[in-house]
Design a protein around this motif. Sequence first.
Motif, PDB file in Angstrom:
ATOM      1  N   MET A  98       7.291  12.218  16.836  1.00 22.75           N
ATOM      2  CA  MET A  98       6.884  10.806  16.883  1.00 22.75           C
ATOM      3  C   MET A  98       7.496  10.101  15.677  1.00 22.75           C
ATOM      4  O   MET A  98       7.828  10.753  14.695  1.00 22.75           O
ATOM      5  N   ALA A  99       7.635   8.783  15.800  1.00 22.84           N
ATOM      6  CA  ALA A  99       8.194   8.027  14.677  1.00 22.84           C
ATOM      7  C   ALA A  99       7.087   7.835  13.653  1.00 22.84           C
ATOM      8  O   ALA A  99       6.255   6.948  13.802  1.00 22.84           O
ATOM      9  N   SER A 100       7.046   8.686  12.639  1.00 20.80           N
ATOM     10  CA  SER A 100       5.981   8.584  11.644  1.00 20.80           C
ATOM     11  C   SER A 100       6.520   8.778  10.238  1.00 20.80           C
ATOM     12  O   SER A 100       7.012   9.856   9.886  1.00 20.80           O
ATOM     13  N   ALA A 101       6.403   7.715   9.442  1.00 21.46           N
ATOM     14  CA  ALA A 101       6.849   7.802   8.052  1.00 21.46           C
ATOM     15  C   ALA A 101       5.951   8.733   7.263  1.00 21.46           C
ATOM     16  O   ALA A 101       6.384   9.357   6.289  1.00 21.46           O
ATOM     17  N   GLN A 102       4.706   8.831   7.680  1.00 20.63           N
ATOM     18  CA  GLN A 102       3.799   9.707   6.944  1.00 20.63           C
ATOM     19  C   GLN A 102       4.207  11.164   7.115  1.00 20.63           C
ATOM     20  O   GLN A 102       4.227  11.930   6.151  1.00 20.63           O
ATOM     21  N   LYS A 152       0.838  -1.198   0.000  1.00 18.51           N
ATOM     22  CA  LYS A 152       0.000   0.000   0.000  1.00 18.51           C
ATOM     23  C   LYS A 152       0.877   1.254   0.000  1.00 18.51           C
ATOM     24  O   LYS A 152       0.655   2.178  -0.778  1.00 18.51           O
ATOM     25  N   SER A 153       1.866   1.288   0.884  1.00 23.42           N
ATOM     26  CA  SER A 153       2.715   2.485   0.986  1.00 23.42           C
ATOM     27  C   SER A 153       3.413   2.776  -0.335  1.00 23.42           C
ATOM     28  O   SER A 153       3.491   3.926  -0.775  1.00 23.42           O
ATOM     29  N   ILE A 154       3.916   1.717  -0.966  1.00 30.21           N
ATOM     30  CA  ILE A 154       4.666   1.924  -2.215  1.00 30.21           C
ATOM     31  C   ILE A 154       3.701   2.309  -3.342  1.00 30.21           C
ATOM     32  O   ILE A 154       4.013   3.155  -4.192  1.00 30.21           O
ATOM     33  N   ALA A 166       6.906  -2.511  12.904  1.00 31.01           N
ATOM     34  CA  ALA A 166       5.784  -3.467  12.827  1.00 31.01           C
ATOM     35  C   ALA A 166       4.480  -2.742  13.114  1.00 31.01           C
ATOM     36  O   ALA A 166       3.495  -3.362  13.489  1.00 31.01           O
ATOM     37  N   ILE A 167       4.466  -1.417  12.880  1.00 29.12           N
ATOM     38  CA  ILE A 167       3.372  -0.597  13.404  1.00 29.12           C
ATOM     39  C   ILE A 167       1.993  -1.057  12.924  1.00 29.12           C
ATOM     40  O   ILE A 167       1.025  -1.011  13.675  1.00 29.12           O
ATOM     41  N   ASP A 168       1.913  -1.517  11.670  1.00 31.87           N
ATOM     42  CA  ASP A 168       0.604  -1.920  11.155  1.00 31.87           C
ATOM     43  C   ASP A 168       0.281  -3.384  11.446  1.00 31.87           C
ATOM     44  O   ASP A 168      -0.829  -3.842  11.158  1.00 31.87           O
ATOM     45  N   GLU A 169       1.247  -4.108  11.975  1.00 31.19           N
ATOM     46  CA  GLU A 169       1.069  -5.559  12.109  1.00 31.19           C
ATOM     47  C   GLU A 169       0.629  -5.979  13.510  1.00 31.19           C
ATOM     48  O   GLU A 169       0.442  -7.159  13.792  1.00 31.19           O
ATOM     49  N   GLY A 184      -2.791  17.620  12.558  1.00 34.79           N
ATOM     50  CA  GLY A 184      -1.916  18.676  13.074  1.00 34.79           C
ATOM     51  C   GLY A 184      -0.458  18.262  12.963  1.00 34.79           C
ATOM     52  O   GLY A 184       0.424  19.090  12.722  1.00 34.79           O
ATOM     53  N   ARG A 185      -0.195  16.963  13.063  1.00 33.02           N
ATOM     54  CA  ARG A 185       1.188  16.479  12.988  1.00 33.02           C
ATOM     55  C   ARG A 185       1.855  16.798  11.651  1.00 33.02           C
ATOM     56  O   ARG A 185       3.074  16.850  11.568  1.00 33.02           O
ATOM     57  N   VAL A 186       1.049  16.956  10.582  1.00 36.06           N
ATOM     58  CA  VAL A 186       1.649  17.429   9.322  1.00 36.06           C
ATOM     59  C   VAL A 186       1.421  18.929   9.126  1.00 36.06           C
ATOM     60  O   VAL A 186       2.308  19.640   8.639  1.00 36.06           O
ATOM     61  N   GLU A 210       1.951   4.028  21.565  1.00 39.66           N
ATOM     62  CA  GLU A 210       0.764   4.891  21.701  1.00 39.66           C
ATOM     63  C   GLU A 210       0.206   5.277  20.323  1.00 39.66           C
ATOM     64  O   GLU A 210      -0.981   5.599  20.205  1.00 39.66           O
ATOM     65  N   GLU A 211       1.047   5.207  19.282  1.00 39.83           N
ATOM     66  CA  GLU A 211       0.567   5.520  17.923  1.00 39.83           C
ATOM     67  C   GLU A 211      -0.611   4.628  17.517  1.00 39.83           C
ATOM     68  O   GLU A 211      -1.445   5.020  16.702  1.00 39.83           O
ATOM     69  N   LEU A 212      -0.662   3.435  18.092  1.00 36.80           N
ATOM     70  CA  LEU A 212      -1.747   2.508  17.721  1.00 36.80           C
ATOM     71  C   LEU A 212      -3.111   3.072  18.070  1.00 36.80           C
ATOM     72  O   LEU A 212      -4.126   2.644  17.534  1.00 36.80           O
ATOM     73  N   THR A 235      11.716   4.661  10.553  1.00 32.99           N
ATOM     74  CA  THR A 235      10.386   4.339  10.030  1.00 32.99           C
ATOM     75  C   THR A 235      10.547   3.994   8.556  1.00 32.99           C
ATOM     76  O   THR A 235      11.615   4.230   7.976  1.00 32.99           O
ATOM     77  N   ARG A 236       9.490   3.497   7.957  1.00 34.22           N
ATOM     78  CA  ARG A 236       9.596   3.043   6.564  1.00 34.22           C
ATOM     79  C   ARG A 236      10.192   4.143   5.686  1.00 34.22           C
ATOM     80  O   ARG A 236       9.834   5.324   5.819  1.00 34.22           O
ATOM     81  N   ASP A 237      11.081   3.720   4.783  1.00 38.27           N
ATOM     82  CA  ASP A 237      11.829   4.719   3.992  1.00 38.27           C
ATOM     83  C   ASP A 237      11.499   4.627   2.508  1.00 38.27           C
ATOM     84  O   ASP A 237      12.336   4.897   1.659  1.00 38.27           O
ATOM     85  N   GLY A 275      -5.383   7.628   5.504  1.00 36.79           N
ATOM     86  CA  GLY A 275      -4.545   8.597   6.204  1.00 36.79           C
ATOM     87  C   GLY A 275      -3.266   8.877   5.436  1.00 36.79           C
ATOM     88  O   GLY A 275      -2.788  10.018   5.378  1.00 36.79           O
ATOM     89  N   THR A 276      -2.689   7.844   4.828  1.00 40.77           N
ATOM     90  CA  THR A 276      -1.439   8.047   4.085  1.00 40.77           C
ATOM     91  C   THR A 276      -1.668   9.033   2.945  1.00 40.77           C
ATOM     92  O   THR A 276      -0.872   9.957   2.741  1.00 40.77           O
ATOM     93  N   SER A 277      -2.784   8.856   2.220  1.00 48.52           N
ATOM     94  CA  SER A 277      -3.049   9.783   1.106  1.00 48.52           C
ATOM     95  C   SER A 277      -3.121  11.209   1.643  1.00 48.52           C
ATOM     96  O   SER A 277      -2.487  12.120   1.109  1.00 48.52           O
TER      97      SER A 277
HETATM   98  C1  S3P Z   1       2.493   4.611   6.337  1.00 50.16           C
HETATM   99  C2  S3P Z   1       3.048   4.888   7.551  1.00 50.16           C
HETATM  100  C3  S3P Z   1       2.515   4.403   8.825  1.00 50.16           C
HETATM  101  C4  S3P Z   1       1.525   3.279   8.619  1.00 50.16           C
HETATM  102  C5  S3P Z   1       0.559   3.537   7.518  1.00 50.16           C
HETATM  103  C6  S3P Z   1       1.297   3.754   6.212  1.00 50.16           C
HETATM  104  C7  S3P Z   1       3.095   5.163   5.126  1.00 50.16           C
HETATM  105  O1  S3P Z   1       1.837   5.467   9.472  1.00 50.16           O
HETATM  106  O2  S3P Z   1       0.836   3.023   9.817  1.00 50.16           O
HETATM  107  O3  S3P Z   1      -0.318   2.432   7.364  1.00 50.16           O
HETATM  108  O4  S3P Z   1       2.774   4.696   4.002  1.00 50.16           O
HETATM  109  O5  S3P Z   1       3.924   6.074   5.237  1.00 50.16           O
HETATM  110  P1  S3P Z   1       2.667   6.485  10.418  1.00 50.16           P
HETATM  111  O6  S3P Z   1       3.759   6.957   9.592  1.00 50.16           O
HETATM  112  O7  S3P Z   1       1.706   7.549  10.793  1.00 50.16           O
HETATM  113  O8  S3P Z   1       3.087   5.651  11.578  1.00 50.16           O
END
Ligand code: S3P
Length: 756
Positions: free
Chosen positions: A482-486, A338-340, A630-633, A442-444, A654-656, A510-512, A411-413
């Motif tokens: 917070m650790a957030s790739a978004q 999904k992210s990619i 493993a945030i989504d898992e 607000g975080r973005v 707490e992000e969960l 976080t995911r790169d 949320g990612t979109s």
């Molecule tokens: C995502 C980042 C994660 C993840 C979400 C997809 C992304 O959110 O939970 O499903 O594609 O960057 P956060 O970055 O808010 O943790």
Amino acid sequence: MIDTDKELTARDSSLGRLLVYGLGLIGGSLAQAARQRGLCREVIGVSRRQSTLERALEMGVVDRVYSDAREGLSQLGPGDMVVICVPTLTVRATLEELRECLHPAVTITDAASVKGAVVSAAIDVYGALPPQLVPGHPIAGSEKSGVEAANPNLYVDHRVILTPEPQTGTEHLAAVRRLWEGVGATVSLMPWAEHDEVLAATSHVPHVLAYALVDTLARMEENREIFRYAAGGFRDFTRIAGSDPVMWHDICLSNSDAILAVLDHLTGSFAELRNAIAVGDSDFILGVFTRAREARTHFTKMLERKAYLEPMTSQSLIYRTQKAPGPLSGRLRVPGDKSISHRAIMLGSLAEGITRVSGFLEGEDALATLQTFRDMGVVIEGPSRGEVIIHGVGMHGLKPPPGPLYLGNSGTSMRLLAGLLAGQPFDVVMTGDESLSKRPMGRVAEPLALMGAVIETEEGGCPPLVVRGVDSLNGINYVLPMASAQVKSALLLAGLYAEGETAVTEPAPTRDHTERMLGGFGYPVERDGATARVRGGGILKACDIDVPADISSAAFFMVAASIVPGSELLLEHVGINPTRIGVINILRLMGGDLTLENERNVGGEPVADIRVRYAPLKGIAIPEEQVPLAIDEFPALFIAAACAEGTTVLSGAEELRVKESDRIQAMADGLATLGVQTEPRPDGIVITGGALARGGLGGGVVESHYDHRISMAFAVASLVANDEVTIRDCQHVATSFPDFVALANRAGFRLLEAHA
Ligand code: S3P
């Protein structure tokens, strides 16, 4: 098919006599249906044509007939009803007859396609809209006409629109509603003006176009013979030109304003398309066709779901497992990451040249991103079996969308787009569904404001978001709280449009995917420890992207095979980016048997086939550094923890609580239903395992809170439950994992889907 409930309601209401005035297809079908279903004491038919009356009697469409309407009308009294089924322009004359000889307590309704004309005719004739008149329009028909074409099932599963006014008598409205429901239709109410506009666009203008095309072609001398060769396209497009000319003549004249408004729009579109064809503007042509095809596909899906009948939002999907299955086995490829997939659409749209994507996730979230870029003028072909072709418009080629961008559940979109759109010169509004509307933006919005962006949120930083157009952004140096790739990605995407350098430092990896994919599009990203930096003003060069299978979707099968004794699954082509493999690490720490095979690199992302075998699991304290990986898992991992021997403790998560649902609470509640003891904490949970040792989980009804991952996690739990498990509101599984049920059942699940 006769619906007994509806039959009873109609009988209870005791409609007396039904007089159908005009026995063409519409009136004949209604008369026949009412008679066959016993909806009234007697059906009387009125028509000026003797041959029609004879045919109607022969066919059993009516009980009695009159060629002189007055004779029939004067016999009616309270509890009876007249339905006017004559061409629109004849309604006025009919109403005049009714005013002269009809009892004022008799209900009157009609079936004309233009409601404004009926309302104004009634006001002219009666001086004001009479309470006994309920204007109506059955949206059903066929190009056939005449009583011979009468079909008692014509209205089954079709919609009837009634357009009552405040003075309409409630008892009359109720009677008309019962009649239509009794013949199998669904009734909706609408103001007449809205009805006429909607019908002009969706019915009247298509008829005008079909008649015009056939007439134009037929009159061109050289085309004499062409109809002989007319293939499917011509037939499909012009089917409705076989409809009743008088009826459509009347409709055009009585709904002229609304029809002209649509025709004017269309004339403009024709001129643009003509010009594009003349000058060979291939992007324009492809843009129109791909957008239209998408809209048409959406529309077809709506029709399949009988949107004419059911409000889309009330559809709730449940999963149910009645009997625990045996071991799982086989090879599976879960859908694309999904992210990619989101990022491929975003960067491909801003690139120069054509980007080809394969393995694209055709789930609702990624499709929401895709639609957004179409709305901003990007030509995107597909998706078709995971293939998408994006005609990039360059960094500054996006156009203002025609309206708000709707991002559904994603949320990612919304977060990534907030960054990307912050640097555009136009305003954009972004909205989402109920769950997304509660998520923190607000975080973005706050760090983007530091870059000079102007973003308005609702109270509490929630959507809708209004992103205002600005001339320029400035780079910043931002340390993520917070650790957030978004959030990281939103800032890097805004950084592409900022002056100077934008540096983002994360508290934990976080995911790169954004950084990697920017590199793939030739955009330099510097990585230095926990900090990623980009310089604004560069360009993206189109490339090909092969999207690996989503490890977040594969995770459900990893846990499933780990907890069902005797299982072995091979999960193919799964992305194993080191920032995403927390689930593998955690399962292994719990004693899981997972091996990576055939490891390879695909377009900048590491990929492997993952073999998972059943293994007895044990509870652990989950290392905090694994949490962002493993945030989504975690929903899936919580099921593993419930089955493991001993206690599992999660903290630092707490992000969960702010994902598609509060995943800690949602999982704790569902697990409690299945007999698992948990202790939810603000930043995690303690789960007491041992369910397998106790002989399995219990059954019950679990709420998914409209969260795809909660639904799928409990589908996995149901594999080891001793009783039936029902999971509610699973429709959102389609956001990330279309066809989950089919794939899961192929592996050995026994999931049933039902609409509630
Ligand atoms: C995502 C980042 C994660 C993840 C979400 C997809 C992304 O959110 O939970 O499903 O594609 O960057 P956060 O970055 O808010 O943790």
